[in-house]
Design an enzyme around this catalytic site. Structure first.
Site, mmCIF file in Angstrom:
data_model
loop_
_atom_site.group_PDB
_atom_site.id
_atom_site.type_symbol
_atom_site.label_atom_id
_atom_site.label_comp_id
_atom_site.label_asym_id
_atom_site.label_seq_id
_atom_site.Cartn_x
_atom_site.Cartn_y
_atom_site.Cartn_z
ATOM 1 N N GLY A 112 47.874 53.861 35.707
ATOM 2 C CA GLY A 112 48.747 52.723 35.396
ATOM 3 C C GLY A 112 49.425 52.888 34.036
ATOM 4 O O GLY A 112 49.134 53.824 33.281
ATOM 5 N N ASP A 132 38.262 52.994 44.884
ATOM 6 C CA ASP A 132 38.916 51.724 45.203
ATOM 7 C C ASP A 132 37.991 50.591 44.753
ATOM 8 O O ASP A 132 36.884 50.444 45.292
ATOM 9 C CB ASP A 132 39.182 51.658 46.720
ATOM 10 C CG ASP A 132 39.951 50.417 47.110
ATOM 11 O OD1 ASP A 132 40.006 49.459 46.301
ATOM 12 O OD2 ASP A 132 40.503 50.395 48.222
ATOM 13 N N ALA A 161 44.562 46.853 38.168
ATOM 14 C CA ALA A 161 44.917 45.475 38.517
ATOM 15 C C ALA A 161 46.063 45.465 39.512
ATOM 16 O O ALA A 161 46.780 46.457 39.666
ATOM 17 C CB ALA A 161 45.324 44.698 37.258
ATOM 18 N N THR A 163 44.905 38.768 30.679
ATOM 19 C CA THR A 163 46.316 38.436 30.447
ATOM 20 C C THR A 163 46.519 37.060 29.790
ATOM 21 O O THR A 163 45.696 36.148 29.949
ATOM 22 C CB THR A 163 47.051 38.447 31.809
ATOM 23 O OG1 THR A 163 48.363 37.903 31.656
ATOM 24 C CG2 THR A 163 46.341 37.600 32.848
ATOM 25 N N ASP A 164 47.670 36.913 29.139
ATOM 26 C CA ASP A 164 48.097 35.615 28.604
ATOM 27 C C ASP A 164 48.383 34.622 29.734
ATOM 28 O O ASP A 164 48.423 33.413 29.497
ATOM 29 C CB ASP A 164 49.355 35.788 27.737
ATOM 30 C CG ASP A 164 50.486 36.524 28.441
ATOM 31 O OD1 ASP A 164 50.191 37.395 29.293
ATOM 32 O OD2 ASP A 164 51.665 36.230 28.160
ATOM 33 N N TYR A 186 48.768 35.254 40.212
ATOM 34 C CA TYR A 186 48.328 36.393 39.400
ATOM 35 C C TYR A 186 47.370 35.902 38.301
ATOM 36 O O TYR A 186 46.258 36.431 38.143
ATOM 37 C CB TYR A 186 49.542 37.100 38.788
ATOM 38 C CG TYR A 186 49.218 38.075 37.683
ATOM 39 C CD1 TYR A 186 48.682 39.329 37.968
ATOM 40 C CD2 TYR A 186 49.455 37.755 36.343
ATOM 41 C CE1 TYR A 186 48.381 40.227 36.945
ATOM 42 C CE2 TYR A 186 49.167 38.651 35.325
ATOM 43 C CZ TYR A 186 48.627 39.877 35.628
ATOM 44 O OH TYR A 186 48.335 40.759 34.609
#
Ligand SMILES: NC(=O)c1ccc[n+]([C@@H]2O[C@H](COP(=O)([O-])OP(=O)(O)OC[C@H]3O[C@@H](n4cnc5c(N)ncnc54)[C@H](OP(=O)(O)O)[C@@H]3O)[C@@H](O)[C@H]2O)c1
Length: 288
Positions: free
Chosen positions: A11, A37, A61, A102-103, A126
């Site tokens: 990523g 996975d 993610a 995450t924010d 998300y």
């Protein structure tokens, strides 16, 4: 030598984390969805058992925020259950987990930078799946550090900087949202911080906010991109969120306060404009 299993190594962030770890003294093994996975707990444990890592870094993610509205089961499978599977494996193997969040766990109604223990209230699928992932890790009993970061850009992924540069090469004018504010953050800086944290080897079972310094609207961010990458022939026009109807809602304000990680780990990422200049130095003026 500490053994590190890097999950999500293909990523945007994972590639930079791998590069940062390579320059250090860790023994690193890379995993992506092809060889591990995270939605398959049985095979995941088998693979990790063979390596018995001291650290599991989870950069894997489902990151397509708009698609997550439509594919919420898939987003949940990766971001929530996948994180839970990794944490359970970490507990069984006595590994510590460093997990990225995450924010977008916040709703964006605050007017000052979010602290780690501010109330979470995701407004899209998300964000919800990432929050459930955080909670699963906290509840797993494994030793963990959760790093919430935001508005990532780097050389190896789809991101806002590269998108603006591509548009600027084909358009005279770009409309950019000016009523959403956050912290643009360079993946290389986050990668560096992760290696620092692991090198200290004292996972504290805490959540930390970790972004470049300062804050900007997407509009201000775009203006700076145009300036730093010398695309000033293109005009950036501010517009409101309601001009662009998108499947997922975004928080209007998601600036994260990163002072806790400064206090505990002496980590303070550079100001976002300096990070953007560094990115420009690293990749040159032209984006392929
Ligand atoms: N991008 C942002 O602006 C942003 C902002 C805040 C927080 N974050 C968080 O930062 C982290 C890194 O984000 P990123 O933008 O670098 O992500 P990314 O570029 O989308 O990369 C996702 C990685 O996850 C792997 N992956 C997906 N499904 C998997 C599965 N079922 N099993 C194993 N691996 C799987 C992918 O592997 P394959 O290549 O094999 O598919 C890829 O290596 C994520 O936790 C994200 O939520 C990102």
């Amino acid at each position: 030598m500490l053994k590190v299993a890097l999950i999500g190594s293909t990523g945007m962030l994972g590639i930079d984390v791998n590069a940062a770890l390579k320059g250090s003294t860790f023994l690193v093994k890379n995993y992506n969805s092809k060889n591990l996975d995270i939605t398959e707990p049985g095979s995941l444990l088998e693979v990790l058992k063979n390596f018995k890592p001291d650290y599991i870094i989870n950069c894997a993610a489902f990151t397509n925020v708009d698609l997550a509205e439509e594919e919420k089961k898939k987003a949940d499978a990766v971001n929530h259950l996948g994180s839970q599977n990794l944490a359970e494996a970490a507990l069984m193997l006595d590994s510590r987990i460093v997990h990225l969040s995450t924010d977008y766990v916040f709703d964006g109604t605050k007017k000052t930078p979010y602290l780690e223990d501010d109330e979470v209230n995701p407004i899209n699928e998300y964000g919800l799946s990432k929050l459930k992932g955080e909670n699963a890790i906290k509840d797993s009993g494994a030793s963990y550090i959760i790093l919430r970061t935001s508005w990532l850009y780097g050389k190896n992924g789809k991101n806002f900087v590269n998108a603006i540069l591509k548009l600027a090469d084909s358009q005279k004018k770009i409309e950019v949202v000016s009523d959403q504010t956050g912290c643009p953050t360079y993946t290389k800086d986050v990668a560096y911080a992760i290696t620092e944290i692991i090198a200290k080897d004292n996972a504290k079972n805490e959540i930390y906010h970790l972004t470049n310094g300062g804050s900007a609207s997407w509009y201000e961010f775009a203006l700076e991109i145009i300036h730093v990458f010398k695309r000033t022939n293109c005009e950036i026009v501010p517009v409101n969120t309601d001009k662009f109807v998108r499947p997922a809602k975004r928080p209007f304000y998601s600036v994260l306060d990163s002072s806790k990680i400064k206090e505990d780990y002496h980590i303070e990422l550079r100001y976002w404009k300096d990070a953007l200049k560094k990115y420009c130095n690293d990749i040159g003026y032209f984006v392929r």
